[in-house]
Design a protein around this motif. Structure first.
Motif, short mmCIF file in Angstrom:
data_model
loop_
_atom_site.label_atom_id
_atom_site.label_comp_id
_atom_site.label_asym_id
_atom_site.label_seq_id
_atom_site.Cartn_x
_atom_site.Cartn_y
_atom_site.Cartn_z
N TYR A 1 0.81 -1.22 0.00
CA TYR A 1 0.00 0.00 0.00
C TYR A 1 0.84 1.27 0.00
O TYR A 1 0.28 2.37 -0.04
CB TYR A 1 -1.02 -0.06 1.14
N VAL B 1 0.08 2.55 -3.44
CA VAL B 1 -1.26 3.15 -3.44
C VAL B 1 -1.19 4.55 -2.84
O VAL B 1 -1.75 5.52 -3.39
CB VAL B 1 -2.24 2.26 -2.65
N CYS C 1 -8.92 0.08 -1.04
CA CYS C 1 -8.82 0.54 -2.43
C CYS C 1 -9.26 -0.55 -3.41
O CYS C 1 -8.94 -0.48 -4.59
CB CYS C 1 -7.38 0.96 -2.75
N ASN D 1 -2.46 -0.83 -8.42
CA ASN D 1 -1.40 -0.13 -7.70
C ASN D 1 -0.99 -0.80 -6.40
O ASN D 1 -0.08 -0.33 -5.73
CB ASN D 1 -1.82 1.32 -7.42
#
Length: 707
Positions: free
Chosen positions: A428, A431, A531, A591
């Protein structure tokens, strides 16, 4: 390039117009007539109209163009503008030595939006080496005053400085002097030379070493001003265009008009031999389209095909492009040679690419075929991981770059890079970095400091940093969440690897599952994990975490027994799972390479299917981050085709798992369905050659199963 004046008030001994082989200037009119300029404008207008050109870049040049005087220059500019009015726009520049520049000229240039570039070779000592009057007087003070006039009184027309390199000058002193004038851009120009008349040098790569010293200083200073040579190398090394005539493979679009209206090739060719730039054509009898047919101009439109065999075999060809055309000349072989600065250009380009280009991760054909076939070897997955590491580094550095120097970045730079990469690898982080770079508020929100704390602890270092508190807590990626109620900031102290958070009321450590010897993070703490298109679940209880361990362990064992070829995919593409709420299902995000969001199914068999399906999507995303499988056009068709490929690639692994479970009885119908989808992708004409090979390899796998 419009030669409005054929004489100069300085006697620079490195001048290509007066001091080299071609001496045709002696027979040219001293100043271009207004009638000649009007005919130039007519030809430009004809050409722009016939070729659909809406903007023409024109440079008033010499000799020294300011010797025309303000009145004649004004008349010439008006004649040029009126001849193209309503046909195309003019991007008008003037190159001058600056010694005559005053407010009258500046007012004229501002009225007509003429950008002014001034020649300056650096500090006083460097400039006085060549740029003197005929009686030996220095021109430096007058040039410096002209630059100051532009910088302070007419900044909107100040376009930059042009510096001819002399390796006997101190490169850093030259750079500092040029930057001190706050130029909008700098051109560092190699001195004109050929194989017959080589440049001064004491060593084989003097010019590369000189330029590299400036490049390193420029980079360390944060690239405060565009320098075309460096920016062009950076651009071409990343697949972009060349930004200067002297580098790259872009076709040359430069045409010169002399004071008498004759068309010539680039005036730098004057260094080769007397008459070298001549075309035999002029503005009164010939159109620009006719001039473009001249062999000398056509030769510079052929890209790599117009270069010597040595150049075509060179690894830096795309950035170098053979160097400046004039610098290739040698009696007997003409321009069919590498640049006389060949060794310098190669060394400089390689130096720049090492310093600023993202690492290149070639994907061997065998590795790509192994991924396309469905599984992927350990080598192939390692390559994808390296690519992701470079992407994360670049994104996180970009977030940091917007914030400027910081104690957390200084700390990260002191930690062993391999340890930093272990912390950066948290899925992450990418992200987060993408969100920060895309969002309206692009500042770092404290995560960079959190990463530094986590890396310092992993390295066993000691450090102290201040971190913002968000939603009552501080999250350290790969470490855990520290509850700090009622505070907006807190101090994180690391001592010999141990972390202490000031006023922390509770600590929630990141959990890990042990599956097949592979540690898998259960990410139920990261504030940016939500996400995946499904709501992220909260913190798992100890009982829930135990259930996850049991189901994952069983699923991993099934895959190891039934489909061991997929273990490299699971260990190489999966490092974290995010619990989500809702019906049992899985999803991945482009991502968040390395992470799968899951609502845990009740049985290991279903979990096997979800894991295989989503790690396939992760793997394909990693391939698409590194290779162009699709033609680069933003159309609905290509977006839909990418989705179809992602679905088909995921189904490839699921079909394989199910057919093995049923000893081949299951899967023929599913394989036929996937093959039909792949056939439609192949027929869509949206794939690159590499993408076509990838899809065809997938289809061969399905054909083998059907057989």
């Amino acid at each position: 390039m419009l030669k409005v004046q054929s004489r100069c008030d300085l006697a620079c001994d490195h001048c290509y117009v007066y001091e080299h082989a071609d001496q045709s200037w002696r027979g040219k009119p001293i100043t271009m007539a207004v009638e000649t300029m009007a005919q130039v404008a007519t030809r430009i207008g004809e050409h722009a109209k016939s070729q659909g050109i809406d903007r023409v870049h024109a440079v008033l040049h010499g000799g020294e163009p300011l010797l025309c005087g303000p009145e004649r220059l004004s008349a010439l500019i008006r004649a040029l503008e009126s001849g193209v009015r309503g046909i195309c726009d003019l991007d008008l520049h003037i190159h001058t030595n600056g010694v005559l520049l005053d407010r009258r000229f500046c007012e004229l240039f501002r009225a007509h939006d003429v950008k002014v570039g001034i020649s300056l070779d650096g500090d006083r000592a460097a400039n006085d080496r060549h740029r003197r009057y005929r009686d030996g007087r220095s021109s430096f003070d007058k040039v410096a005053r002209a630059i100051e006039l532009l910088r302070t009184g007419y900044p909107e027309i100040y376009s930059g400085l042009l510096c001819t390199i002399d390796v006997r000058n101190d490169p850093i002193a030259v750079y500092d002097a040029l930057v001190s004038h706050d130029p909008p851009a700098i051109d560092l120009l190699l001195p004109h030379a050929t194989w017959d008349d080589p440049p001064f040098r004491a060593g084989e790569t003097d010019y590369a070493d000189w330029l590299a010293a400036i490049f390193d200083k420029w980079l360390a200073d944060g690239r405060p001003v565009p320098i075309r040579t460096f920016d062009s190398i950076i651009s071409t090394s990343r697949g972009g265009p060349a930004l200067t005539e002297s580098l790259g493979l872009e076709p040359s679009d430069l045409l010169v008009v002399e004071t008498d209206g004759t068309f010539e090739q680039a005036d730098s060719i004057k260094i080769a031999f007397d008459g070298a730039p001549e075309t035999g054509k002029d503005v009164f009898r010939h159109s620009i389209d006719q001039v473009a047919e001249h062999e000398g101009l056509a030769a510079r439109q052929r890209g790599s095909d117009g270069l010597s065999a040595t150049c075509r075999a060179c690894p830096v060809l795309d950035s170098c492009g053979g160097g400046l055309f004039a610098h290739r000349y040698r009696t007997g072989s003409g321009f069919d040679n590498p640049s006389v600065f060949c060794a310098d250009l190669k060394k400089l380009i390689e130096h720049v690419e090492r310093r600023v280009s993202a690492p290149r991760h070639p994907v061997p054909r065998a590795a790509l075929r192994s991924i396309a076939a469905g599984q992927g070897t350990v080598e192939a997955l390692t390559i994808l991981q390296r690519g992701q590491r470079s992407i994360r580094r670049a994104l996180i550095a970009s977030v940091r770059g917007q914030a400027g120097p910081s104690p957390e970045w200084d700390l990260l730079c002191r930690i062993e890079p391999a340890i930093v990469d272990e912390v950066f690898a948290h899925p992450y982080n990418r992200v987060w970095a993408v969100d920060r770079l895309r969002g309206p508020d692009r500042r770092d929100d404290g995560r960079l400091a959190a990463l530094a704390c986590a890396a310092a602890a992993r390295a066993g270092m000691s450090a102290t940093l201040r971190l913002p508190v968000t939603d009552g807590a501080v999250f350290l990626p790969t470490v855990g969440r520290y509850e700090v109620p009622g505070a907006s900031e807190t101090t994180v102290e690391i001592r010999d690897g141990e972390i202490t958070v000031e006023r922390a009321a509770a600590v929630h450590r990141v959990r890990r599952l042990e599956v097949g010897g592979h540690p898998l993070m259960v990410e139920d703490l990261d504030p940016v994990r939500d996400c995946h298109g499904r709501p992220a679940a909260g913190r798992l209880t100890d009982e829930q975490a135990g259930h996850w361990q049991a189901v994952f362990g069983a699923a991993w064992d099934i895959i190891a027994e039934r489909c061991p070829e997929y273990l490299p995919t699971l260990t190489g593409a999966l490092s974290a799972v995010v619990p989500v709420v809702g019906e049992p299902a899985g999803s991945s995000a482009r991502n968040a390479f390395g992470s799968v969001a899951l609502a845990l199914p009740p049985d290991p068999e279903t979990l096997c299917v979800l894991l295989l399906r989503e790690t396939q999507r992760i793997k394909l995303g990693g391939v698409l981050d590194m290779l162009d499988l699709f033609e680069p056009r933003a159309s609905t068709v290509s977006v839909d085709t990418q989705r179809l490929l992602s679905d088909s690639y995921a189904r490839l692994a699921v079909t394989d798992f199910r057919r093995r479970r049923s000893q081949g009885r299951f899967g023929i119908e599913a394989a036929t369905d996937v093959k039909a989808t792949l056939d439609s992708i192949l027929a869509s004409d949206s794939l690159t050659r590499l993408g076509r090979g990838f899809v065809e390899e997938m289809r061969r796998t399905l054909d083998a199963w059907s057989a």
